[in-house]
Design an enzyme around this catalytic site. Structure first.
Site, mmCIF file in Angstrom:
data_model
loop_
_atom_site.group_PDB
_atom_site.id
_atom_site.type_symbol
_atom_site.label_atom_id
_atom_site.label_comp_id
_atom_site.label_asym_id
_atom_site.label_seq_id
_atom_site.Cartn_x
_atom_site.Cartn_y
_atom_site.Cartn_z
ATOM 1 C CG HIS A 14 -2.015 -1.181 0.801
ATOM 2 N ND1 HIS A 14 -2.760 -1.205 -0.358
ATOM 3 C CD2 HIS A 14 -2.271 -2.345 1.441
ATOM 4 C CE1 HIS A 14 -3.459 -2.335 -0.399
ATOM 5 N NE2 HIS A 14 -3.177 -3.046 0.677
ATOM 6 C CG HIS A 47 -0.328 -9.724 -4.032
ATOM 7 N ND1 HIS A 47 -1.640 -9.807 -3.610
ATOM 8 C CD2 HIS A 47 -0.265 -10.467 -5.166
ATOM 9 C CE1 HIS A 47 -2.330 -10.549 -4.456
ATOM 10 N NE2 HIS A 47 -1.528 -10.955 -5.420
ATOM 11 N NE ARG A 53 -6.069 -4.400 -7.735
ATOM 12 C CZ ARG A 53 -7.105 -5.085 -7.240
ATOM 13 N NH1 ARG A 53 -7.413 -4.973 -5.967
ATOM 14 N NH2 ARG A 53 -7.809 -5.875 -8.001
ATOM 15 C CD GLU A 74 0.842 -11.706 -0.206
ATOM 16 O OE1 GLU A 74 -0.086 -11.219 -0.872
ATOM 17 O OE2 GLU A 74 0.996 -11.491 0.990
#
Ligand code: PXP
Length: 248
Positions: A14, A47, A53, A74
């Site tokens: 994030h 990930h 994204r 991931e």
């Protein structure tokens, strides 16, 4: 490090989400990863989603170059991701289910129904020296299947427990916690290393950290969010303190 040490993997996805909101290079997930390392993270988790994204291919290249702690990569069980993992040979590969329309990894992997396919899929990764972990719900059928396909590690999905806790459904949270407790012990009895993660916060981490069979927690969204208020280093330090307290 003592045998009882519970590893903390910090998920930096994030930081990349915030960066990508503006399409530039800031804030840099690699800088966050190095800071997390200095703050006591035992590993970094990232990930690489099919739709890119958040984490990008270049982020994975960079992480492989700069990290001193292990990278837990991931990924979904696709041919493209297998190739990327085989090129980098990260310390660990965690196979997760992935749907384009989901906001985050919503459930565990359906291993039992895909046993043959997954066994073939993970074999080259294991041969390349990656520790293969399978992200699954606290479900005996899935754990048995993960064991049969040759995974060394399972990561138990703590999302249902954390969601119930956050929404005040405490009876349900207690039931979810009980399943996680039983399935940690069950997986350990099969010789699997047990990790856990998804949705963990300061309020939910301690009961999970107290399970003696759990060796690693992977935590991202809450830590990156909390770092807005107190900075990444103190946010990680507090998580570390709570984990150690629960473990003692
Ligand atoms: N473990 C796995 C396998 C995940 O997919 C995720 C989310 O990417 C996490 C842990 C971390 O979850 P959270 O960001 O909610 O802490």
């Amino acid at each position: 490090m003592s045998d009882n040490h519970l590893r903390l993997g910090v998920n930096i996805d994030h930081v990349a989400t915030v960066r990508n909101a503006r399409g530039g290079a800031y804030p840099d997930p690699l800088r966050a990863a190095k800071l997390a390392e200095e703050a006591g993270a035992d590993g970094i988790t990232a990930h690489l989603r099919e739709d890119r994204r958040h984490i990008s291919d270049a982020d994975i290249d960079g992480l492989m170059e700069v990290l001193s702690v292990p990278l837990n990569f991931e990924m979904a069980a696709t041919p493209e991701m297998q190739q990327i993992a085989l090129r980098h040979k990260p310390h660990a590969v965690c196979i997760v289910p992935e749907k384009r329309e989901e906001r985050t990894t919503e459930g565990g992997l359906e291993v039992a129904r895909e046993e043959n396919k997954l066994a073939h899929y993970i074999a080259p990764l294991r041969k390349a020296g990656c520790r293969v972990s399978i992200f699954i719900a606290a479900d005996q059928r899935q754990i048995e299947a993960a064991h049969r396909i040759g995974a060394e590690v399972i990561e138990l999905h703590t999302g249902a427990y954390c969601d119930a806790h956050a929404e005040g459904r405490m009876d349900e949270a207690a039931r979810e916690l009980e399943s996680l407790r039983e399935m940690s012990a069950f997986a350990h009895s099969l010789g699997l290393e047990v990790h856990a993660g998804h949705g963990l916060t300061y309020d939910t981490v301690q009961p999970i950290a107290a399970f003696p069979e759990v060796r690693e927690l992977n935590i991202g969204h809450f830590l990156i969010g909390e770092s807005i208020f107190r900075g990444l280093t103190p946010a990680i330090a507090e998580m570390r303190r709570l984990m150690d307290e629960a473990r003692a």
